[in-house]
Scaffold this motif. Structure first.
Motif, PDB file in Angstrom:
ATOM      1  N   THR A   1       8.800 -37.258  31.874  1.00  0.00           N
ATOM      2  CA  THR A   1       8.684 -38.713  31.718  1.00  0.00           C
ATOM      3  C   THR A   1       8.840 -39.093  30.251  1.00  0.00           C
ATOM      4  N   CYS A   2       9.645 -40.119  30.031  1.00  0.00           N
ATOM      5  CA  CYS A   2       9.774 -40.662  28.677  1.00  0.00           C
ATOM      6  C   CYS A   2       8.690 -41.724  28.500  1.00  0.00           C
ATOM      7  N   THR A   3       7.940 -41.629  27.418  1.00  0.00           N
ATOM      8  CA  THR A   3       6.912 -42.638  27.137  1.00  0.00           C
ATOM      9  C   THR A   3       7.293 -43.392  25.865  1.00  0.00           C
TER      10      THR A   3
ATOM     11  N   ASN B   1       1.302 -44.656  25.539  1.00  0.00           N
ATOM     12  CA  ASN B   1       1.345 -43.761  26.706  1.00  0.00           C
ATOM     13  C   ASN B   1       2.129 -44.336  27.881  1.00  0.00           C
ATOM     14  N   ALA B   2       2.585 -45.577  27.749  1.00  0.00           N
ATOM     15  CA  ALA B   2       3.307 -46.214  28.863  1.00  0.00           C
ATOM     16  C   ALA B   2       4.646 -45.526  29.113  1.00  0.00           C
ATOM     17  N   ALA B   3       5.013 -45.428  30.387  1.00  0.00           N
ATOM     18  CA  ALA B   3       6.289 -44.800  30.763  1.00  0.00           C
ATOM     19  C   ALA B   3       7.447 -45.762  30.482  1.00  0.00           C
ATOM     20  N   VAL B   4       8.586 -45.176  30.091  1.00  0.00           N
ATOM     21  CA  VAL B   4       9.771 -45.972  29.749  1.00  0.00           C
ATOM     22  C   VAL B   4      10.985 -45.422  30.498  1.00  0.00           C
ATOM     23  N   THR B   5      11.673 -46.310  31.214  1.00  0.00           N
ATOM     24  CA  THR B   5      12.937 -45.914  31.842  1.00  0.00           C
ATOM     25  C   THR B   5      14.112 -46.737  31.308  1.00  0.00           C
ATOM     26  N   LYS B   6      13.792 -47.878  30.655  1.00  0.00           N
ATOM     27  CA  LYS B   6      14.848 -48.698  30.065  1.00  0.00           C
ATOM     28  C   LYS B   6      14.421 -49.204  28.697  1.00  0.00           C
ATOM     29  N   ILE B   7      15.330 -49.078  27.746  1.00  0.00           N
ATOM     30  CA  ILE B   7      15.059 -49.488  26.366  1.00  0.00           C
ATOM     31  C   ILE B   7      16.118 -50.515  25.961  1.00  0.00           C
ATOM     32  N   PHE B   8      15.683 -51.579  25.324  1.00  0.00           N
ATOM     33  CA  PHE B   8      16.623 -52.580  24.812  1.00  0.00           C
ATOM     34  C   PHE B   8      16.581 -52.537  23.279  1.00  0.00           C
TER      35      PHE B   8
ATOM     36  N   LYS C   1      17.576 -35.895  27.716  1.00  0.00           N
ATOM     37  CA  LYS C   1      16.812 -35.043  28.647  1.00  0.00           C
ATOM     38  C   LYS C   1      15.941 -35.879  29.594  1.00  0.00           C
ATOM     39  N   PHE C   2      15.773 -37.152  29.266  1.00  0.00           N
ATOM     40  CA  PHE C   2      14.856 -37.999  30.037  1.00  0.00           C
ATOM     41  C   PHE C   2      15.632 -38.987  30.915  1.00  0.00           C
ATOM     42  N   PRO C   3      15.012 -39.400  32.037  1.00  0.00           N
ATOM     43  CA  PRO C   3      15.668 -40.412  32.877  1.00  0.00           C
ATOM     44  C   PRO C   3      15.481 -41.799  32.262  1.00  0.00           C
ATOM     45  N   VAL C   4      16.191 -42.058  31.182  1.00  0.00           N
ATOM     46  CA  VAL C   4      16.002 -43.320  30.463  1.00  0.00           C
ATOM     47  C   VAL C   4      17.367 -43.909  30.110  1.00  0.00           C
TER      48      VAL C   4
ATOM     49  N   TYR D   1      22.174 -43.334  19.035  1.00  0.00           N
ATOM     50  CA  TYR D   1      21.269 -42.266  18.593  1.00  0.00           C
ATOM     51  C   TYR D   1      20.200 -42.010  19.659  1.00  0.00           C
ATOM     52  N   LEU D   2      19.570 -43.083  20.149  1.00  0.00           N
ATOM     53  CA  LEU D   2      18.488 -42.934  21.135  1.00  0.00           C
ATOM     54  C   LEU D   2      19.027 -42.358  22.452  1.00  0.00           C
ATOM     55  N   ARG D   3      20.210 -42.821  22.851  1.00  0.00           N
ATOM     56  CA  ARG D   3      20.839 -42.317  24.074  1.00  0.00           C
ATOM     57  C   ARG D   3      21.001 -40.797  23.990  1.00  0.00           C
ATOM     58  N   ASP D   4      21.470 -40.339  22.859  1.00  0.00           N
ATOM     59  CA  ASP D   4      21.707 -38.919  22.662  1.00  0.00           C
ATOM     60  C   ASP D   4      20.383 -38.144  22.561  1.00  0.00           C
ATOM     61  N   GLU D   5      19.479 -38.694  21.777  1.00  0.00           N
ATOM     62  CA  GLU D   5      18.201 -38.029  21.512  1.00  0.00           C
ATOM     63  C   GLU D   5      17.335 -37.930  22.778  1.00  0.00           C
TER      64      GLU D   5
END
Ligand SMILES: [Zn+2]
Length: 262
Positions: free
Chosen positions: A3-5, A36-43, A244-247, A237-241
C-alpha cells in the motif's frame, strides 16, 4: 502489492528535494492530512487553487503534491469565509492530504531550476562555484544570440504568452544565469559569475535599472512560466519512483498564469 501511503510519497518527495534544503522562512512537507492514509491517486500542481482542489476531488485523488505551500504565513484562524480556510476545509472534508516541496525543490539537483535550464536548452549547467546548493543555475547557449532573439527563444521554450526584456545594451548572449519564480535578487550575482543574461520572473523597475547599469540583459518570463514545467517533471518522477505501488499520478495541465496582457 504494497500500500502506498502519504508517508510513502513524502519520502519519495524528500529523496528528490531534501527538506533540509528549504529556506528557514519556508513551509514544506506534509501540510494537511494524515501520513498513514492510503493513497491510490496523486494530483501534482503548482498552486493549491480552488480549481485544483476541484480537479483532485473529481479525480478521486487522496493527495495533492504542490510546489507552492498552501499554508505559508502563520495562520491565526481557519475561517470558511476566507480563501485559505475554505481550501483547508474542502481538503479535509474530501480526505485529501497536501504535500509541498518549495525552496527545497527549487535548489535540488533535477529540481525547478534545472528543469528551467533544460527547458531553455542551456548546456554546461552548474551552480555558482562558491555555493554548495543554490537557487541559481549558470549555463551556456549552444549559439550566441542577441538580446531580442534570446527573449523570443525564452518565450517559445517556456510556452509563455509574453515575456519582458530588459535590454542592457548592444552585446551578444552566450552565458545565461537563471532563477525560477521571483529571482531578481540573484541577477548581479549571476553577472559577477559571467552571465550576460538572466531569466526569472517578478522583476521590479529598480531591479531592471540595476541590471542595465551592470550590463546584464534580463528576460522576465513570469513567475508561472518559469516554474510550471516542474509540474510535469515532478509527476514523472513520482510515477517512476512509486511504480511498485498501485498508485496513479496525474499532473495539472490546465492552470494558467494569474497575469494576462491586454
Ligand atoms: Zn514560485
Amino acid at each position: 502489492m504494497k500500500t502506498c501511503t502519504v508517508q510513502t510519497v513524502l519520502s519519495a518527495v524528500n529523496q528528490l528535494a531534501p527538506k533540509r534544503f528549504a529556506e528557514d522562512w519556508d513551509n514544506v512537507g506534509l501540510l494537511v492530512g494524515d501520513r498513514n492514509a492510503a493513497v491510490t491517486k496523486i494530483f501534482v500542481c503548482l498552486d493549491v487553487r480552488d480549481e485544483n482542489i476541484s480537479q483532485a476531488i473529481d479525480l478521486g485523488a487522496q493527495l495533492i503534491v504542490s510546489h507552492h505551500p498552501l499554508i505559508f504565513r502563520k495562520m491565526s484562524d481557519v475561517r470558511l469565509d476566507k480563501p485559505l480556510g475554505r481550501h483547508i476545509a474542502r481538503l479535509i472534508k474530501s480526505d485529501i492530504a497536501v504535500i509541498a516541496a518549495h525552496t527545497n525543490l527549487d535548489k535540488t539537483s533535477g529540481g525547478v531550476n534545472d528543469v528551467l535550464a533544460n527547458q531553455l536548452g542551456l548546456v554546461d549547467v552548474k551552480i555558482p562555484d562558491d555555493e554548495e546548493i543554490s537557487f541559481v543555475r549558470l549555463g551556456r547557449l549552444p549559439m550566441p544570440m542577441t538580446a531580442a532573439d534570446f527573449a523570443r527563444h525564452v518565450k517559445k521554450s517556456l510556452n509563455a504568452p509574453t515575456v519582458r526584456l530588459v535590454d542592457a545594451g548592444d552585446f551578444m548572449i552566450e552565458r545565461v544565469g537563471l532563477c525560477s519564480g521571483a529571482g531578481a535578487e540573484f541577477i548581479l550575482n549571476a553577472q559577477f559569475h559571467g552571465a550576460q543574461a538572466f531569466v526569472t520572473g517578478d522583476v521590479k523597475y529598480h531591479e531592471a535599472q540595476a541590471a542595465v547599469e551592470n550590463k546584464i540583459h534580463v528576460v522576465d518570463a513570469g513567475h508561472f512560466a518559469t516554474e510550471f514545467p516542474i509540474v510535469r517533471v515532478l509527476a514523472e518522477y513520482l510515477r517512476d519512483e512509486l511504480k511498485k505501488f498501485p498508485v496513479e499520478v496525474v499532473e495539472d495541465t490546465q492552470s494558467k498564469d494569474f497575469f494576462a496582457t491586454v
